[in-house]
Enzyme design. Structure first.
Site, short mmCIF file in Angstrom:
data_model
loop_
_atom_site.label_atom_id
_atom_site.label_comp_id
_atom_site.label_asym_id
_atom_site.label_seq_id
_atom_site.Cartn_x
_atom_site.Cartn_y
_atom_site.Cartn_z
N ARG A 46 0.84 -1.20 0.00
CA ARG A 46 0.00 0.00 0.00
C ARG A 46 0.87 1.25 0.00
O ARG A 46 0.60 2.23 -0.67
CB ARG A 46 -0.93 0.02 1.22
CG ARG A 46 -1.90 1.21 1.19
CD ARG A 46 -2.79 1.28 2.43
NE ARG A 46 -2.03 1.58 3.64
CZ ARG A 46 -1.86 0.74 4.66
NH1 ARG A 46 -2.39 -0.46 4.63
NH2 ARG A 46 -1.14 1.10 5.70
N TYR A 98 -16.46 19.49 -13.16
CA TYR A 98 -16.80 18.07 -13.34
C TYR A 98 -17.80 17.63 -12.26
O TYR A 98 -17.63 17.93 -11.08
CB TYR A 98 -15.53 17.21 -13.28
CG TYR A 98 -15.80 15.73 -13.14
CD1 TYR A 98 -16.64 15.07 -14.04
CD2 TYR A 98 -15.24 15.00 -12.11
CE1 TYR A 98 -16.91 13.72 -13.90
CE2 TYR A 98 -15.49 13.64 -11.97
CZ TYR A 98 -16.33 13.01 -12.87
OH TYR A 98 -16.61 11.68 -12.72
N ASP A 170 -6.82 20.81 -11.95
CA ASP A 170 -7.21 19.57 -12.61
C ASP A 170 -6.82 19.72 -14.08
O ASP A 170 -7.45 20.46 -14.83
CB ASP A 170 -8.72 19.36 -12.46
CG ASP A 170 -9.21 18.07 -13.11
OD1 ASP A 170 -8.49 17.51 -13.95
OD2 ASP A 170 -10.33 17.63 -12.78
N LYS A 195 -7.83 8.98 -18.22
CA LYS A 195 -8.15 9.63 -19.49
C LYS A 195 -6.95 9.61 -20.44
O LYS A 195 -6.51 8.54 -20.87
CB LYS A 195 -8.65 11.04 -19.21
CG LYS A 195 -9.70 11.14 -18.10
CD LYS A 195 -10.91 10.25 -18.31
CE LYS A 195 -12.08 10.57 -17.39
NZ LYS A 195 -11.89 10.34 -15.97
#
Length: 381
Positions: A46, A98, A170, A195
């Site tokens: 992790r 968004y 962003d 993306k």
């Protein structure tokens, strides 16, 4: 190194044990230690994984930053940024945002005492009316999703810094190929790696890139403590995708321009939102802070008919009706019912996001085929 060379080489090197040119997928949950707390830099997966570390080095290089941290999704990355704040802190962000970010800000973090101001950031001066001593974060999207509004990063940074607020950008729609917010003064760059960086619609991932060491340590602590981390297989896929990022972005931009110009001149189309048009609001700023104008655009039909918009989206054959963006294949999307459904209608309409708005993610297919697909679909509405 130039961008294309960095995309292919930055952060990766042949595997020292075998000479493998591709970064191995370290599919492990834990690591053997020589003695208690004495290990090779890895204790539990992790906290760190070698495949993920290579990807993080690559992402940092692409954004001209010092540190990158990968998360299991773009929302996981966004969540970590907001967790830097405390109850009573305030955030300024865009009214054209968004839908997933809006939902997180309003429905998750407001109840913990963090206040969000949703304003028009296309004019940086608007920040002055809401910024105050409690403002700790300015969250920017540019170009925005889905109206393609352009925000002047440098101008926003100048105002935020006078008030000791962190600036996070962003950068998903632009990708590091088109825009590098850290070089414009931002503190944090966020990507939905899903993306353009992944680029093949087969990975969900997010990332944060920073220069400041203290900020990096705080965000890394949140990543390890809260656990929204990606697996090594996904990290490998993104490393592979990045190697062609510059080539894909060139085609996205070329195709995007052709599609935008076609739609703008079509008699059935009302308005086309694409920052490459000279009459697009803040076009000059887009030209200044971006290398090109990208493959994302939105449009409305001339009569703003929802029935016709639905018919159009049902009639395309090459364009896939789906959420997400930035993959090699072209997508068509209805923000009001899909990506931005979590935003109340009255709030959407205030920012210009009407029910019939259609968003396109232009892929890397031959533009002539994409144009023919839109032509046959438009002939049916």
């Amino acid at each position: 190194m130039k961008f294309g060379t960095k995309a292919v080489h930055a952060g990766v090197e042949p595997d020292p044990s075998t000479g493998a040119i591709m970064t191995p997928i370290y599919q492990t949950s834990t690591y053997v230690q020589e003695s208690p707390a004495k290990h090779k830099g890895y204790a539990y997966a992790r906290g760190a994984n070698p495949t993920r570390n290579s990807l993080q080095k690559s992402l940092a290089a692409l954004e001209n930053g010092k540190h990158a941290i990968c998360f299991s999704s773009g929302m996981g990355a966004t969540d970590a940024v907001i967790k830097l704040l405390n109850p009573g802190d305030e955030v300024i962000t865009s009214n054209d945002l968004y839908g997933g970010s809006y939902r997180m800000f309003k429905r998750v973090f407001e109840k913990y005492g963090i206040k969000f101001h949703f304003i028009d950031l296309t004019n940086a001066a608007n920040i002055q009316s809401v910024i105050n001593a409690k403002t700790k974060l300015l969250w920017i999207e540019t170009p925005t999703n889905p109206l393609m509004n352009i925000v002047d990063i440098e101008a926003c940074v100048a105002i935020a810094k006078k008030n000791n607020a962190i600036v996070a950008v962003d950068n998903t729609f632009a990708s590091p190929y088109l825009q590098n917010p850290l070089e414009l003064g931002a503190d944090i760059v966020m990507h939905s790696v899903t993306k353009y960086l992944g680029g093949h619609s087969d990975v969900v991932m997010g990332a944060l890139i920073v220069n400041d060491e203290k900020l990096y340590q705080e965000l890394h602590f949140l990543m390890n403590s809260c656990g929204a981390v990606p697996g090594p297989q996904d990290s490998f896929l993104v490393l592979r995708g990045i190697k062609t990022l510059h080539l894909r972005m060139e085609r996205h931009c070329i195709n995007g321009k052709k599609i935008a110009e076609y739609l703008k001149n079509h008699p059935k189309i009302g308005k086309v939102y694409w920052p490459g048009f000279t009459d697009h609001p803040n076009h000059a700023i887009a030209k200044k802070q971006m290398k090109d104008f990208g493959g994302m655009l939105s449009f409305t039909l001339k009569d703003d008919s929802m029935d016709k918009a639905t018919k159009l989206m049902e009639s395309v054959e090459l364009f896939a009706l789906a959420e997400s963006l930035g993959g090699v294949e072209s997508l068509i999307n209805h923000p009001a019912s899909m990506t931005h459904a979590s935003i109340p209608k009255e709030e959407r309409l205030k920012s210009g996001l009407v029910d019939s708005l259609i968003r396109l993610s232009i892929g890397v297919e031959d533009a002539e085929d994409l144009l023919a697909d839109l032509e046959q679909a438009l002939s049916k509405v």
